[in-house]
Scaffold this motif. Structure first.
Motif, mmCIF file in Angstrom:
data_model
loop_
_atom_site.group_PDB
_atom_site.id
_atom_site.type_symbol
_atom_site.label_atom_id
_atom_site.label_comp_id
_atom_site.label_asym_id
_atom_site.label_seq_id
_atom_site.Cartn_x
_atom_site.Cartn_y
_atom_site.Cartn_z
ATOM 1 N N ILE A 114 -10.989 -11.916 11.135
ATOM 2 C CA ILE A 114 -11.725 -11.380 9.974
ATOM 3 C C ILE A 114 -10.638 -11.251 9.180
ATOM 4 N N ASN A 115 -9.818 -10.093 9.744
ATOM 5 C CA ASN A 115 -9.386 -8.681 8.331
ATOM 6 C C ASN A 115 -8.096 -9.416 8.221
ATOM 7 N N ASP A 116 -7.683 -10.621 8.529
ATOM 8 C CA ASP A 116 -6.659 -11.602 8.392
ATOM 9 C C ASP A 116 -7.384 -12.090 7.265
ATOM 10 N N ILE A 117 -8.457 -12.686 7.009
ATOM 11 C CA ILE A 117 -8.750 -13.418 6.126
ATOM 12 C C ILE A 117 -9.532 -12.497 4.889
ATOM 13 N N ALA A 118 -9.709 -10.867 4.767
ATOM 14 C CA ALA A 118 -9.479 -10.338 4.038
ATOM 15 C C ALA A 118 -8.830 -9.687 3.143
ATOM 16 N N ASP A 119 -7.344 -9.858 4.070
ATOM 17 C CA ASP A 119 -6.582 -9.568 3.961
ATOM 18 C C ASP A 119 -5.881 -10.872 2.616
ATOM 19 N N TRP A 120 -6.274 -12.079 2.820
ATOM 20 C CA TRP A 120 -5.749 -13.028 1.997
ATOM 21 C C TRP A 120 -6.299 -13.043 1.009
ATOM 22 N N PHE A 121 -7.609 -12.993 1.091
ATOM 23 C CA PHE A 121 -8.406 -13.309 -0.426
ATOM 24 C C PHE A 121 -8.243 -11.536 -0.888
ATOM 25 N N GLU A 122 -8.337 -11.193 -1.041
ATOM 26 C CA GLU A 122 -7.704 -9.841 -1.383
ATOM 27 C C GLU A 122 -6.180 -10.097 -2.198
ATOM 28 N N GLN A 123 -5.531 -11.005 -1.444
ATOM 29 C CA GLN A 123 -3.834 -11.357 -1.922
ATOM 30 C C GLN A 123 -4.085 -11.604 -3.053
ATOM 31 N N LYS A 124 -5.262 -13.258 -2.738
ATOM 32 C CA LYS A 124 -5.105 -14.233 -3.716
ATOM 33 C C LYS A 124 -5.935 -13.412 -5.146
ATOM 34 N N ASN A 125 -6.759 -12.639 -4.659
ATOM 35 C CA ASN A 125 -7.965 -11.371 -5.890
ATOM 36 C C ASN A 125 -6.744 -11.415 -6.829
ATOM 37 N N GLN A 126 -6.095 -10.802 -6.179
ATOM 38 C CA GLN A 126 -4.902 -9.601 -6.938
ATOM 39 C C GLN A 126 -3.823 -10.552 -7.787
ATOM 40 N N GLN A 127 -3.359 -11.866 -7.562
ATOM 41 C CA GLN A 127 -2.679 -12.665 -8.014
ATOM 42 C C GLN A 127 -3.573 -13.159 -8.919
ATOM 43 N N GLY A 128 -4.944 -13.410 -9.028
ATOM 44 C CA GLY A 128 -5.683 -14.086 -10.227
ATOM 45 C C GLY A 128 -5.695 -15.117 -9.752
ATOM 46 N N ILE A 129 -5.506 -15.633 -8.263
ATOM 47 C CA ILE A 129 -5.545 -17.528 -8.212
ATOM 48 C C ILE A 129 -6.704 -17.584 -7.408
ATOM 49 N N GLU A 130 -7.661 -18.640 -7.188
ATOM 50 C CA GLU A 130 -8.973 -19.054 -7.267
ATOM 51 C C GLU A 130 -8.630 -20.241 -5.842
ATOM 52 N N PRO A 131 -8.383 -19.084 -3.983
ATOM 53 C CA PRO A 131 -7.942 -20.291 -3.104
ATOM 54 C C PRO A 131 -8.742 -21.524 -3.139
ATOM 55 N N SER A 132 -8.234 -22.595 -2.470
ATOM 56 C CA SER A 132 -9.055 -23.815 -2.291
ATOM 57 C C SER A 132 -9.300 -23.707 -1.023
ATOM 58 N N VAL A 133 -10.474 -24.953 -0.341
ATOM 59 C CA VAL A 133 -10.694 -24.771 1.028
ATOM 60 C C VAL A 133 -8.952 -25.172 1.894
ATOM 61 N N ASP A 134 -8.487 -25.945 1.374
ATOM 62 C CA ASP A 134 -7.896 -26.930 2.244
ATOM 63 C C ASP A 134 -6.262 -25.795 2.266
#
Length: 115
Positions: free
Chosen positions: A75-95
């Motif tokens: 969970i913590n790794d995913i939260a950090d990953w989502f936060e990083q994508k959010n700061q970059q302004g990138i909407e992550p894909s499922v893949d």
């Protein structure tokens, strides 16, 4: 001066009880309003990324496909990953998320198995 410690403590206790009751009564409708607002904006609740603690934050995702059971262990790794994508302004894909989960779980297992 007419100060009475027993009366002061009694009034403090009564005030605390009334305050807690008001807090509980107001928190339920407030949570319902927030939840309905999130749902109306297209967010869905993801229970896989919410921690087991009562203090853990609820996780709401714009894309419900990003809520993957495999990520519940990291969970913590995913939260950090989502936060990083959010700061970059990138909407992550499922893949991308699946690949990240795969790599993070692999690193986690390697770390656990090295002892």
């Amino acid at each position: 001066m007419g100060f009475d410690i027993k009366l002061t403590l009694t009034n403090a206790f009564k005030s605390a009880i009334v305050g807690l009751i008001v807090l509980l009564i107001l928190s339920i409708p407030t949570n319902l309003v927030i939840e309905s607002n999130l749902k109306s904006k297209g967010y869905t609740y993801c229970s896989w990324y919410t921690g087991s603690s009562l203090r853990a934050p609820d996780v709401w995702l714009k894309n419900d496909e990003l809520c993957l059971q495999d990520g519940s262990v990291i969970i913590n790794d995913i939260a950090d990953w989502f936060e990083q994508k959010n700061q970059q302004g990138i909407e992550p894909s499922v893949d991308e998320l699946k690949e990240f989960i795969k790599e993070a779980r692999k690193k986690r297992n390697e770390y656990i198995n090295r002892f």
